[in-house]
Motif scaffolding. Structure first.
Motif, PDB file in Angstrom:
ATOM      1  N   GLU A 121     -19.601   1.258 -16.929  1.00 27.55           N
ATOM      2  CA  GLU A 121     -19.905  -0.148 -16.663  1.00 27.55           C
ATOM      3  C   GLU A 121     -21.067  -0.260 -15.685  1.00 27.55           C
ATOM      4  N   ASN A 122     -21.994  -1.154 -15.983  1.00 35.72           N
ATOM      5  CA  ASN A 122     -23.174  -1.405 -15.136  1.00 35.72           C
ATOM      6  C   ASN A 122     -24.067  -0.171 -14.987  1.00 35.72           C
ATOM      7  N   LYS A 123     -24.015   0.724 -15.943  1.00 39.13           N
ATOM      8  CA  LYS A 123     -24.859   1.916 -15.885  1.00 39.13           C
ATOM      9  C   LYS A 123     -25.738   1.978 -17.129  1.00 39.13           C
ATOM     10  N   GLU A 124     -27.037   2.046 -16.925  1.00 39.29           N
ATOM     11  CA  GLU A 124     -27.992   2.065 -18.030  1.00 39.29           C
ATOM     12  C   GLU A 124     -28.027   3.444 -18.685  1.00 39.29           C
ATOM     13  N   ALA A 125     -28.042   3.472 -20.017  1.00 36.84           N
ATOM     14  CA  ALA A 125     -28.139   4.738 -20.737  1.00 36.84           C
ATOM     15  C   ALA A 125     -29.562   5.276 -20.634  1.00 36.84           C
ATOM     16  N   LEU A 126     -29.704   6.549 -20.265  1.00 35.40           N
ATOM     17  CA  LEU A 126     -31.029   7.157 -20.113  1.00 35.40           C
ATOM     18  C   LEU A 126     -31.386   8.098 -21.248  1.00 35.40           C
ATOM     19  N   GLY A 175     -10.376  10.182 -25.222  1.00 35.48           N
ATOM     20  CA  GLY A 175     -10.311   8.816 -24.739  1.00 35.48           C
ATOM     21  C   GLY A 175     -11.596   8.321 -24.092  1.00 35.48           C
ATOM     22  N   ASP A 176     -12.530   9.227 -23.818  1.00 36.50           N
ATOM     23  CA  ASP A 176     -13.796   8.807 -23.214  1.00 36.50           C
ATOM     24  C   ASP A 176     -14.615   7.970 -24.187  1.00 36.50           C
ATOM     25  N   LEU A 177     -15.271   6.945 -23.659  1.00 34.92           N
ATOM     26  CA  LEU A 177     -16.236   6.181 -24.450  1.00 34.92           C
ATOM     27  C   LEU A 177     -17.604   6.826 -24.231  1.00 34.92           C
ATOM     28  N   VAL A 178     -18.280   7.169 -25.339  1.00 35.72           N
ATOM     29  CA  VAL A 178     -19.547   7.895 -25.229  1.00 35.72           C
ATOM     30  C   VAL A 178     -20.619   7.253 -26.095  1.00 35.72           C
ATOM     31  N   SER A 179     -21.846   7.489 -25.690  1.00 33.06           N
ATOM     32  CA  SER A 179     -23.009   7.095 -26.482  1.00 33.06           C
ATOM     33  C   SER A 179     -23.617   8.379 -27.029  1.00 33.06           C
ATOM     34  N   LEU A 180     -23.764   8.474 -28.349  1.00 36.04           N
ATOM     35  CA  LEU A 180     -24.305   9.662 -29.005  1.00 36.04           C
ATOM     36  C   LEU A 180     -25.631   9.326 -29.683  1.00 36.04           C
ATOM     37  N   ALA A 181     -26.573  10.273 -29.660  1.00 34.64           N
ATOM     38  CA  ALA A 181     -27.873  10.064 -30.300  1.00 34.64           C
ATOM     39  C   ALA A 181     -28.241  11.313 -31.082  1.00 34.64           C
ATOM     40  N   GLY A 182     -28.559  11.117 -32.349  1.00 29.70           N
ATOM     41  CA  GLY A 182     -28.931  12.244 -33.202  1.00 29.70           C
ATOM     42  C   GLY A 182     -28.922  11.825 -34.656  1.00 29.70           C
TER      43      GLY A 182
END
Length: 328
Positions: free
Chosen positions: A134-139, A106-113
């Motif tokens: 929310e309101n958190k920049e992806a690093l 159920g987690d929303l995630v940002s994936l890179a690859g």
């Protein structure tokens, strides 16, 4: 700026020791710990538009995640099924069993690859990941991501997090260059350059930041060289009388005749040693052009004036050759 890294959150004793291994003891050290390269991830709007074998960033939901053991290769495999409104995708990580503690169904995630074909299906293998908040920049997974020199046990995520926390101090770093120089060289200044070298939004901004710090490095080097030269000029040394007759006898005893350039260089050096100020010279010439004999003439005159002289060679081989030739 000279605050220690203990002033930053989450920096415990273990992390502190790991940072010290790469020369980071203060917040200033952290701020000036620059990336050595960047990873760039193109944003993919949905799973219907994925690009194969291309670094991309996708935002998805975790539908299922689990660990399993691979008996053949004796490793832990973390498998996940992720999806958005347009499709689903299989994701795998190897020997990272802790991931299931960080990511839950159920987690929303940002994936890179990269997404690659495997056995007739598409798989995203060992992507970088971070939860979408929310309101958190992806690093770590979006756009241009910096990659730093690190050490065992210190991850890229930890370094990026700490540098991001230290970014509040970017504005406190004083400009080294005069405003006229910044304007003339079309440089953006140290505060903006620090932001762009660590957290660039565009590729051109990285180039501008690198250009600033390259110029700054050369500028500081030139300033240091200038003051070293001025300090050297203030120092007094023994003035040496030029022993013309003895030097001529020495030159005439050589099995070869000096060139005009050698004579001129030797005379300029001897004339300068007549003064009471320190001398620092660079005698430049091709290999075999006869620089050594010019140096020996200066040394000979120094000894004739009952002073000591040191002759150094840049390599052990050359030093051995000079030593043997002095015995002949």
């Amino acid at each position: 700026m000279e605050k220690t890294i203990k002033n930053l959150p989450t920096v415990g004793e273990k992390t502190e020791k790991k940072l010290e291994k790469i020369g980071i003891k203060t917040i200033k050290d952290l701020i000036f710990h620059f990336p050595y390269r960047y990873d760039k991830y193109n944003s993919c709007d949905n799973l219907n538009k994925i690009q194969i074998n291309t670094p991309i960033n996708i935002k998805v939901r975790v539908d299922l995640i689990r660990n399993k053991r691979s008996l053949r290769k004796k490793m832990t495999i973390t498998e996940a099924i992720v999806s958005d409104d347009h499709g689903s995708l299989e994701v795998v990580w190897f020997n990272q069993p802790f991931i299931i503690k960080n990511l839950k169904n159920g987690d929303l995630v940002s994936l890179a690859g990269k997404i690659l074909p495997s056995g007739g299906r598409l798989i995203m293998s060992s992507p970088a990941y971070e939860k979408i908040a929310e309101n958190k920049e992806a690093l770590h997974t979006e756009g241009i991501v910096p990659v730093y020199k690190t050490t065992y046990g210190l991850t890229q995520k930890q370094l990026r997090f700490l540098i991001k926390k230290s970014s509040t101090y970017f504005k406190d770093v004083k400009e080294y260059l005069p405003q006229e120089t910044l304007k003339r060289q079309k440089l953006k200044g140290i505060n903006n350059s620090l932001e762009d070298i660590h957290f660039p939004k565009e590729e051109w901004s990285v180039g501008e930041a690198i250009e600033y710090f390259k110029f700054l490095e050369l500028f500081i080097f030139q300033i240091k060289s200038y003051f070293l030269k001025k300090d050297l000029e203030k120092k007094e040394s023994n003035d040496l009388e030029i022993k013309i007759r003895e030097i001529k006898d020495f030159i005439n005893s050589l099995p070869f005749e000096l060139t005009d350039d050698q004579k001129r260089s030797a005379w300029e050096i001897l004339k300068e040693t007549e003064e009471k100020k320190s001398m620092s010279r660079l005698l430049q010439g091709d290999v075999g052009s006869g620089k050594t004999i010019v140096a020996l003439i200066a040394i000979f005159n120094c000894i004739l004036n009952k002073n000591q002289a040191i002759f150094m060679a840049p390599t052990e081989i050359l030093a051995t050759q000079h030593y043997k030739s002095s015995l002949d």
